[in-house]
Design a protein around this motif. Structure first.
Motif, PDB file in Angstrom:
ATOM      1  N   ALA A  86       0.832  -1.208   0.000  1.00 51.17           N
ATOM      2  CA  ALA A  86       0.000   0.000   0.000  1.00 51.17           C
ATOM      3  C   ALA A  86       0.864   1.253   0.000  1.00 51.17           C
ATOM      4  N   TRP A  87       1.973   1.222   0.763  1.00 52.92           N
ATOM      5  CA  TRP A  87       2.846   2.394   0.872  1.00 52.92           C
ATOM      6  C   TRP A  87       3.488   2.719  -0.474  1.00 52.92           C
ATOM      7  N   LEU A  88       4.025   1.709  -1.159  1.00 56.56           N
ATOM      8  CA  LEU A  88       4.647   1.940  -2.467  1.00 56.56           C
ATOM      9  C   LEU A  88       3.621   2.396  -3.488  1.00 56.56           C
ATOM     10  N   ALA A 128      14.943  -3.438  -3.748  1.00 62.72           N
ATOM     11  CA  ALA A 128      13.821  -4.373  -3.723  1.00 62.72           C
ATOM     12  C   ALA A 128      12.502  -3.617  -3.752  1.00 62.72           C
ATOM     13  N   ALA A 129      12.405  -2.544  -2.959  1.00 62.56           N
ATOM     14  CA  ALA A 129      11.183  -1.746  -2.963  1.00 62.56           C
ATOM     15  C   ALA A 129      10.919  -1.150  -4.331  1.00 62.56           C
ATOM     16  N   ALA A 130      11.973  -0.682  -5.002  1.00 63.36           N
ATOM     17  CA  ALA A 130      11.808  -0.092  -6.333  1.00 63.36           C
ATOM     18  C   ALA A 130      11.296  -1.121  -7.330  1.00 63.36           C
ATOM     19  N   VAL A 131      11.859  -2.318  -7.298  1.00 64.24           N
ATOM     20  CA  VAL A 131      11.429  -3.368  -8.224  1.00 64.24           C
ATOM     21  C   VAL A 131       9.988  -3.778  -7.942  1.00 64.24           C
ATOM     22  N   GLU A 132       9.619  -3.912  -6.668  1.00 62.46           N
ATOM     23  CA  GLU A 132       8.248  -4.281  -6.334  1.00 62.46           C
ATOM     24  C   GLU A 132       7.269  -3.187  -6.750  1.00 62.46           C
ATOM     25  N   ALA A 133       7.633  -1.932  -6.587  1.00 56.80           N
ATOM     26  CA  ALA A 133       6.757  -0.843  -7.012  1.00 56.80           C
ATOM     27  C   ALA A 133       6.573  -0.852  -8.517  1.00 56.80           C
ATOM     28  N   ALA A 134       7.665  -1.080  -9.252  1.00 55.30           N
ATOM     29  CA  ALA A 134       7.579  -1.108 -10.714  1.00 55.30           C
ATOM     30  C   ALA A 134       6.742  -2.286 -11.196  1.00 55.30           C
ATOM     31  N   ALA A 135       6.852  -3.420 -10.496  1.00 53.90           N
ATOM     32  CA  ALA A 135       6.055  -4.584 -10.881  1.00 53.90           C
ATOM     33  C   ALA A 135       4.573  -4.339 -10.654  1.00 53.90           C
ATOM     34  N   ARG A 147      14.820 -13.225  -3.063  1.00 54.63           N
ATOM     35  CA  ARG A 147      15.847 -12.852  -4.028  1.00 54.63           C
ATOM     36  C   ARG A 147      15.473 -13.340  -5.430  1.00 54.63           C
ATOM     37  N   ASP A 148      14.976 -14.577  -5.540  1.00 51.59           N
ATOM     38  CA  ASP A 148      14.548 -15.099  -6.835  1.00 51.59           C
ATOM     39  C   ASP A 148      13.386 -14.295  -7.389  1.00 51.59           C
ATOM     40  N   GLY A 149      12.447 -13.944  -6.520  1.00 55.47           N
ATOM     41  CA  GLY A 149      11.296 -13.158  -6.972  1.00 55.47           C
ATOM     42  C   GLY A 149      11.694 -11.787  -7.478  1.00 55.47           C
ATOM     43  N   LEU A 150      12.657 -11.163  -6.840  1.00 55.39           N
ATOM     44  CA  LEU A 150      13.109  -9.844  -7.282  1.00 55.39           C
ATOM     45  C   LEU A 150      13.843  -9.932  -8.623  1.00 55.39           C
ATOM     46  N   ARG A 151      14.655 -10.967  -8.801  1.00 56.10           N
ATOM     47  CA  ARG A 151      15.325 -11.138 -10.087  1.00 56.10           C
ATOM     48  C   ARG A 151      14.304 -11.388 -11.193  1.00 56.10           C
ATOM     49  N   ALA A 152      13.258 -12.154 -10.871  1.00 57.19           N
ATOM     50  CA  ALA A 152      12.200 -12.391 -11.858  1.00 57.19           C
ATOM     51  C   ALA A 152      11.478 -11.088 -12.183  1.00 57.19           C
ATOM     52  N   GLY A 153      11.227 -10.271 -11.186  1.00 57.91           N
ATOM     53  CA  GLY A 153      10.586  -8.988 -11.423  1.00 57.91           C
ATOM     54  C   GLY A 153      11.428  -8.084 -12.293  1.00 57.91           C
ATOM     55  N   LEU A 154      12.746  -8.134 -12.110  1.00 60.64           N
ATOM     56  CA  LEU A 154      13.644  -7.337 -12.939  1.00 60.64           C
ATOM     57  C   LEU A 154      13.597  -7.815 -14.388  1.00 60.64           C
ATOM     58  N   ARG A 155      13.509  -9.132 -14.593  1.00 60.95           N
ATOM     59  CA  ARG A 155      13.421  -9.662 -15.962  1.00 60.95           C
ATOM     60  C   ARG A 155      12.151  -9.176 -16.659  1.00 60.95           C
ATOM     61  N   ARG A 156      11.067  -9.121 -15.913  1.00 64.67           N
ATOM     62  CA  ARG A 156       9.781  -8.756 -16.515  1.00 64.67           C
ATOM     63  C   ARG A 156       9.668  -7.261 -16.788  1.00 64.67           C
ATOM     64  N   HIS A 157      10.460  -6.455 -16.084  1.00 63.67           N
ATOM     65  CA  HIS A 157      10.323  -5.006 -16.248  1.00 63.67           C
ATOM     66  C   HIS A 157      10.827  -4.580 -17.627  1.00 63.67           C
ATOM     67  N   SER A 158       9.977  -3.870 -18.355  1.00 64.85           N
ATOM     68  CA  SER A 158      10.337  -3.512 -19.733  1.00 64.85           C
ATOM     69  C   SER A 158      10.945  -2.124 -19.858  1.00 64.85           C
ATOM     70  N   GLY A 159      10.842  -1.317 -18.806  1.00 63.26           N
ATOM     71  CA  GLY A 159      11.374   0.034 -18.877  1.00 63.26           C
ATOM     72  C   GLY A 159      12.874   0.072 -18.660  1.00 63.26           C
TER      73      GLY A 159
END
Length: 596
Positions: free
Chosen positions: A416-418, A438-445, A531-543
């Motif tokens: 909610a905060w992000l 990690a917070a940045a990647v989760e917000a972008a996802a 850690r695996d979830g964050l790396r996966a989120g980075l892979r999915r980010h298109s920006g």
């Protein structure tokens, strides 16, 4: 008969002694807003320059006349007094523990000189003197040596000198035929709209103890009354006095009778700070008997812890007939408490420091409000360690993550905060450092349409896992709570040279549950699933993604392989830097983030 203030201030010319002080500069600001021409009687050019800078920052137009006050000279002020219609005495010394002779020179001899000066002004309508709520209403008389000795022994030098000055002011003004008014303010707190204050004595020091968790017990009892007034309300009240004929020869107590009793006031602030208010109370009589090394209380402050009430009726009636409403005291106290904490009770200067509440989470941030570039700091540091980078970037801000630095909240608040940070405050470029990455990647996802750019500085999930001991929260919490700024600097950068930049981080870790939250976060960074979830989120980010690392703190081979495989990622390596390049190489970090 009441003569109300005319639009534009008419032919009024106000001379303010003590214009660079807390009350004085707010008075000059209020006079300017009322259209009254003002002069500032300062002891030095430096004081005047500080005043002008402050006034300019607060939207004041033409600066006041620069007049030099010399309290050792017979004339007091030599030039520039032609046409003065009103004089305000906001000067004097507000400090506990002064020697009696120093307090008398500042607060008694100064009053004598100002009354004599005012008596020589041919157009004077009013001399307004700032006294005090505990000392106002003295019999107008010059004190005998016996009375002076007894009073200074009983009250201490500061309060006794103010009481003597109140008596002397009335006596001298009557003798010299000077028309006067007196204001007896209580504890003067911050601006009612912004909370701004740089006064850290008295009640503010108790609020600081509450913030840091060092207030073990509330002094006094359930009826102890420490009233307050907002500085802007006091200043506006004072500007109205010279043109009200009924105010001549009258003393006013402009304070809010509805100020909560001291335990309730501190409970109000504690609830706002999200900290525990102490339940224990300690009688003032006992505080007096305990060693000062134990109580940390200056003996001179104890006379202010009283159940007394004050004659406020005349001030209330005056304000009512001039249409001046008292600001809501509870709201003023909360805003003042925010300003005190945001500026670390005087240890962190400058503007651009505030508390916000994305998703209802009390959050500290510094920098430009609503700036699109937002820095999310890592462990175990705070937003203050990023202040030089934020300043170099320009339109940027740094925000303490929930539970860290000076922010409230916890890990469960992240979604909610992000979301509120990104969708509600205009964050478009997220700069995440270490845990903040990690917070940045989760917000972008969660909000790919809103986050336009990611900059990840030392992203922990692409680097080696923390040492085994760091993964166990209890010993990490114990270490972090006790670590000095020098110890933190040595551990984080390899040298104690960066200790000054970490003093606020060390202070935060000693406060409340910050060390415990930091230790829990640190343990969680070793979680392979996260850690695996964050790396996966980075892979999915298109920006676009910009990764910044120190040459002494590179990604693991697996982390580097991932970065090399993603076409949207660019990598900058800062030579000689480790995991905290914002501490060791702030200029290079700022240039890398800005892309220059």
């Amino acid at each position: 008969m009441v003569s109300t203030q005319r639009d534009g201030g008419g032919d009024r010319y106000a001379l303010v002694f003590g214009a660079s002080g807390f009350i004085g500069r707010h008075l000059v600001l209020a006079l300017g807003r009322a259209g009254v021409r003002a002069g500032a009687a300062n002891r030095s050019p430096e004081s005047y320059r500080r005043l002008v800078r402050w006034l300019d920052e607060h939207g004041h137009g033409e600066p006041p006349a620069d007049l030099r006050a010399d309290f050792t000279a017979p004339a007091l002020v030599e030039d520039g007094c032609e046409g003065v219609t009103e004089v305000y005495n906001c000067s004097g010394a507000y400090r506990f523990g002064m020697p009696a002779d120093e307090a008398r020179r500042a607060n008694v001899d100064g009053v004598r000189a100002i009354v004599a000066f005012a008596a020589r002004l041919p157009r004077l309508r009013r001399l307004v003197h700032v006294s005090g709520y505990r000392v106002g209403g003295q019999d107008p008389a010059v004190w005998s040596e016996e009375r002076r000795r007894e009073t200074y022994r009983a009250l201490g030098a500061y309060e006794a000198s103010k009481a003597e000055a109140d008596a002397l002011f009335q006596a001298e003004a009557a003798r010299l035929g000077v028309p006067w008014s007196i204001v007896n303010p209580p504890s003067v707190v911050g601006d009612s709209s912004t909370g701004e204050s740089d006064q850290y004595l008295g009640l503010a020091s108790t609020v600081r103890d509450l913030w840091t968790g060092s207030l073990a017990a509330v002094p006094g009892n359930a009826r102890t009354f420490v009233p307050v007034v907002a500085v802007d309300h006091l200043a506006r009240f004072m500007t109205l006095l010279p043109e009200d004929e009924d105010a001549e020869g009258t003393a006013y107590w402009p304070l809010d009778d509805a100020t909560p009793a001291l335990p309730d006031l501190l409970a109000l602030v504690a609830e706002h700070y999200r900290v525990r208010a102490p339940r224990a109370r300690i009688p003032v009589s006992l505080v007096r008997r305990l060693p000062r090394s134990l109580t940390k209380a200056d003996p001179e402050t104890l006379t202010f812890l009283s159940e007394d009430r004050y004659p406020t009726a005349s001030a209330s009636a005056f304000a009512a007939r001039h249409g001046l409403a008292m600001p809501d005291t509870a709201t003023t106290i909360r805003r003042w408490a925010d300003h005190l904490a945001a500026h670390r009770f005087g240890e962190a200067g400058g503007g651009g420091r505030r508390f916000t509440a994305p998703a209802g989470v009390r959050t500290f941030e510094l920098g430009e409000p609503d700036a699109p570039t937002v820095v999310l700091p890592g462990l175990p540091v705070n937003a203050d360690t990023w202040a030089p980078v934020v300043a170099a970037l320009g339109r940027a801000r740094a925000v303490d993550l929930p539970g860290l630095g000076m922010s409230a909240g916890r890990r469960d608040d992240w979604p909610a905060w992000l979301s509120a940070l990104v969708t509600g405050s205009g964050a478009r470029h997220l700069v995440g450092h270490s845990l903040g990455a990690a917070a940045a990647v989760e917000a972008a996802a969660a909000h790919p349409e809103a986050v336009e750019r990611l900059t990840l500085v030392s992203p922990f999930f692409l680097q080696a896992r923390p040492a085994r001991l760091a993964r166990w929260a209890p010993p990490a919490r114990l270490y972090l709570r006790r670590a000095s700024s020098g110890a933190l600097a040595t551990r984080l950068t390899g040298t104690a040279a960066h200790a000054p930049a970490l003093e606020s981080s060390a202070a935060d870790l000693r406060r409340g549950s910050v060390a415990a939250a930091t230790a829990r976060y640190l343990a969680e960074t070793a979680d392979p699933r996260w850690r695996d979830g964050l790396r996966a989120g980075l892979r999915r980010h298109s920006g676009p993604v910009h990764v910044i690392v120190g040459s002494e703190d590179p990604p693991t081979p697996e982390g580097r392989a991932l970065l090399d495989a993603l076409p949207q990622v660019t990598v900058t390596v800062i030579a000689g830097a480790g995991h905290h390049p914002q501490l060791t190489h702030p200029e290079e970090v700022a240039r890398a983030i800005a892309g220059t």
